[in-house]
Design an enzyme around this catalytic site. Structure first.
Site, PDB file in Angstrom:
ATOM      1  N   CYS A  35     -51.482   3.794 -63.658  1.00  0.00           N
ATOM      2  CA  CYS A  35     -50.675   2.588 -63.802  1.00  0.00           C
ATOM      3  C   CYS A  35     -50.486   1.868 -62.477  1.00  0.00           C
ATOM      4  O   CYS A  35     -49.979   0.761 -62.437  1.00  0.00           O
ATOM      5  CB  CYS A  35     -49.298   2.920 -64.359  1.00  0.00           C
ATOM      6  SG  CYS A  35     -49.375   3.545 -66.025  1.00  0.00           S
ATOM      7  N   ASP A  37     -48.437   2.781 -60.027  1.00  0.00           N
ATOM      8  CA  ASP A  37     -47.307   3.294 -59.260  1.00  0.00           C
ATOM      9  C   ASP A  37     -46.658   4.495 -59.937  1.00  0.00           C
ATOM     10  O   ASP A  37     -46.653   4.624 -61.152  1.00  0.00           O
ATOM     11  CB  ASP A  37     -46.266   2.225 -58.901  1.00  0.00           C
ATOM     12  CG  ASP A  37     -45.946   1.291 -60.031  1.00  0.00           C
ATOM     13  OD1 ASP A  37     -46.136   1.692 -61.188  1.00  0.00           O
ATOM     14  OD2 ASP A  37     -45.485   0.169 -59.759  1.00  0.00           O
ATOM     15  N   CYS A  61     -46.928   0.176 -54.146  1.00  0.00           N
ATOM     16  CA  CYS A  61     -46.999  -0.902 -53.176  1.00  0.00           C
ATOM     17  C   CYS A  61     -45.711  -0.942 -52.350  1.00  0.00           C
ATOM     18  O   CYS A  61     -44.821  -0.121 -52.523  1.00  0.00           O
ATOM     19  CB  CYS A  61     -47.208  -2.221 -53.897  1.00  0.00           C
ATOM     20  SG  CYS A  61     -45.938  -2.550 -55.101  1.00  0.00           S
ATOM     21  N   CYS A 105     -40.907  -2.498 -60.190  1.00  0.00           N
ATOM     22  CA  CYS A 105     -40.673  -1.436 -59.196  1.00  0.00           C
ATOM     23  C   CYS A 105     -39.227  -0.932 -59.275  1.00  0.00           C
ATOM     24  O   CYS A 105     -38.964   0.252 -59.116  1.00  0.00           O
ATOM     25  CB  CYS A 105     -40.954  -1.947 -57.790  1.00  0.00           C
ATOM     26  SG  CYS A 105     -42.682  -2.374 -57.519  1.00  0.00           S
TER      27      CYS A 105
END
Lengths: 281, 386
Positions: A35, A37, A61, A105
């Site tokens: 995916c 992350d 990231c 995130c």
């Protein structure tokens, strides 16, 4: 080039609490390399039940690293009850905001925290698993998760849901499905709001006081008692609710936080949006 | 801050010679080349000269060069402009690793009734020529493939592709944006019908491109209007940039052999340095058939955007095929098409050099990069002992 805040850059360049804990009380692992992350979060509690140590490892990231680092800072010193109230919005706000396309995130952080708490409550046995129907097969996102981000972040469009969960960002074949979920949830949210305000209007003063007492008893007191504290209802004057903290809560440095984010929030949720709660000094 | 620019497949520095050559056309010679008066009309000869310079670089006749605003416009003109002449939708063949400036055009046409074949690539990023042969049918109107890939630098066997397409009597267009100026490109030897090139990839400014159209190839203009470019592309000529593109092509032609050997030497040094200093690294793309300036490497277990931003802190400019940098949520279509595992796809980094890079640039990058990778691997949950 992403427009990251200075706080995001700081947490990315100098991530806090990287690593692993020996014999942690709770471990949560979410996401996957496929995916793009993944986050592993673990914590340890002290004898009072507060998070004394928390560490993370992440594949992701800059904003994924920053979100995880921020989350660990937010968790330190919190009880499990306090920790589980942290939403993805809290993480994003702590960082001074994230670009729209990077909100997922912050959701990853909240999911890892939830998984770690679940793991703690089951005595270290539970592993995070998907609950509910899988809507996005590319990124493994369920209907439950989509509904939750819509509610917690007040989302309206498929694009927003993709930014927050990645759902729909792969092959795109689930986008109609996501649109239908948004439609249903928004309708439910509108109906809930209508009932909530309608109920408040019809209440007599006595009914209102009764409901406040009930809410304190069922929704607020148990949480405070877990931390050795208590609360007493002193008076109700129109929309002003006067309470006093007892036990560990009296003089607790975070009682102001508890006041706004627990007592007032719960009373507004269950009794009336218009209530203002004050502490008797 | 010190800048080490290793992102030349994205865009290049304007050559000082190009800048100098353009200046008079921004200051004094600003007339319209179509004017009857001398003040304007005198400009026309400079456009003619630039057309010769562009033609010379690729072995074309000057009258086969159409100036456009960019590579994307050239690609759109070639594909839509040729297909506009056909009565009803037929079949187009392209490759699945094209730049969006070709792939999106083809997919757009596909939505409007055209059949589309996207040729697959193998692990090296090469297409299968037998698949190309068997895909060409009576319905096929044109084939369009890139000359060299922007992400991996992989060079397609363009002469063989062109021969296959031409032997079946179809039209062949190639997006040679990454090849022109970096490799010998000669349309006298390779039977392409149309070829796209772009100024800012070879040290001319952004905003200028060209399309080579072989004599006799039917083409409907994309932009209708005035008579400019022999009626193939309307709009008053962008004189300064056309002059700049001419000079850039002239520079590329004169220095090509020297640049190819120097760039491949620096690129190989960078590649060897990375392979010997970082564990769990793979080079992406066909190393035998690759642009001399391009290196695409994957660092396993770490994410590309994080690598780029840490490089950026040191002034090193590169790019990545990771999902987080692409604006989409999936890693680059080129990297995925090559079957590179997800563990490596998200950590792919492209370094692309130009004539302005120095030995010091490579040394500095090699000094700093291993520490960045180690640092990110220490955070990564997929490695217990980085």
């Amino acid at each position: 080039m992403w427009d990251y805040t200075d706080k995001v850059k700081d947490h990315f360049l100098h991530p806090r609490n990287v690593g692993e804990i020996e014999n942690p009380d709770g471990v949560g692992e979410v996401g996957s390399m496929a995916c793009g992350d993944a986050l592993k979060l673990m914590f340890k509690l002290d004898h009072q039940g507060r998070i004394t140590d928390v560490k993370f490892k992440t594949f992701g990231c800059a904003s994924a690293i920053a979100s995880a680092s921020a989350l660990t800072e937010m968790l330190k010193g919190k009880t499990i009850q306090e920790a589980e109230k942290i939403t993805n919005r809290d993480i994003a706000e702590y960082l001074g905001g994230l670009p729209d396309q990077k909100m997922h995130c912050s959701v990853l952080g909240r999911e890892a925290l939830e998984a770690a708490i679940e793991n703690y409550r089951t005595g270290g046995t539970a592993k995070h698993k998907l609950e509910g129907r899988v809507v996005c097969k590319c990124f493994g996102v369920t209907e439950n998760e989509i509904e939750r981000v819509i509610r917690e972040n007040n989302l309206h469009t498929v694009e927003e849901v993709t930014n927050y969960t990645k759902a729909g960002g792969g092959c795109g074949s689930c986008r109609d499905d996501i649109a239908a979920i948004i439609g249903r949830v928004r309708q439910e949210m509108a109906a809930e709001e209508a009932t909530a305000t309608g109920a408040a209007k019809k209440m007599t003063n006595i009914q209102k006081i009764k409901l406040i007492e009930e809410t304190i008893e069922k929704e607020i007191r148990p949480a405070l008692r877990m931390d050795g504290g208590d609360i007493e209802l002193i008076d109700v004057d129109g929309n002003r609710v006067i309470v006093a903290f007892r036990g560990m809560c009296a003089g607790c440095p975070v009682s102001a936080f508890t006041m706004k984010d627990v007592v007032e929030a719960r009373l507004r949720q269950f009794v009336s949006e218009d209530l203002i709660v004050e502490e008797l000094r | 801050m010190k800048v080490v620019y290793l992102d030349n497949n994205a865009t290049t520095q304007i050559a000082p010679e190009v800048n100098e050559a353009m200046r008079p056309f921004l200051e004094t010679l600003w007339g319209n080349p179509s004017s009857m008066h001398t003040f304007g009309g005198q400009v026309k000869k400079y456009i003619d000269r630039a057309r010769e310079q562009v033609a010379e670089l690729i072995g074309a006749h000057p009258d086969e060069i159409i100036f456009t605003s960019c590579g994307s416009e050239s690609n759109n003109t070639a594909i839509k402009g040729y297909l506009a002449a056909t009565d009803e939708p037929g079949h187009i063949i392209t490759s699945c690793v094209e730049h969006p400036a070709v792939l999106s055009v083809c997919r757009h046409l596909h939505q409007h009734g055209w059949e589309l074949t996207e040729l697959r690539v193998d692990g090296r990023g090469q297409i299968d020529l037998d698949e190309l042969r068997s895909s060409i049918s009576e319905k096929t109107a044109m084939v369009t493939t890139m000359w060299a890939n922007n992400e991996t630098g992989v060079i397609f066997p363009i002469d063989r592709i062109a021969q296959i397409v031409k032997s079946s009597g179809k039209i062949f267009h190639t997006d040679a944006v990454q090849a022109v100026g970096k490799l010998p490109v000669d349309v006298g030897k390779v039977p392409v019908d149309m070829l796209t090139l772009s100024g800012h990839k070879l040290h001319a400014p952004k905003g200028i491109g060209a399309l080579y159209v072989r004599r006799g190839t039917p083409l409907t203009p994309l932009i209708h209007g005035g008579h400019q470019e022999r009626g193939k592309r309307a709009g008053t000529e962008n004189v300064p940039y056309i002059v700049g593109l001419g000079v850039a092509c002239d520079l590329a032609r004169r220095h090509m052999q020297k640049e190819i050997s120097e760039l491949s030497r620096l690129r190989d040094k960078l590649e060897q340095g990375i392979l010997s200093s970082c564990p769990d690294v793979r080079v992406n793309g066909d190393r035998k058939h690759r642009l001399p300036n391009t290196l695409n490497v994957s660092f396993e277990f770490v994410e590309g955007e994080a690598i780029l931003l840490l490089l950026n802190e040191l002034g090193i400019c590169a790019s990545s095929g990771s999902a987080c940098t692409s604006g989409s949520l999936e890693p680059s279509h080129v990297i995925r098409a090559m079957g590179i595992p997800f563990t490596a796809a998200h950590g792919s980094i492209r370094f692309s050099l130009s004539r302005y890079n120095t030995e010091q640039d490579i040394d500095y990058t090699l000094q700093r990069l291993p520490g960045i990778i180690k640092r990110l691997r220490e955070i990564s949950p997929y490695i217990s002992n980085p």
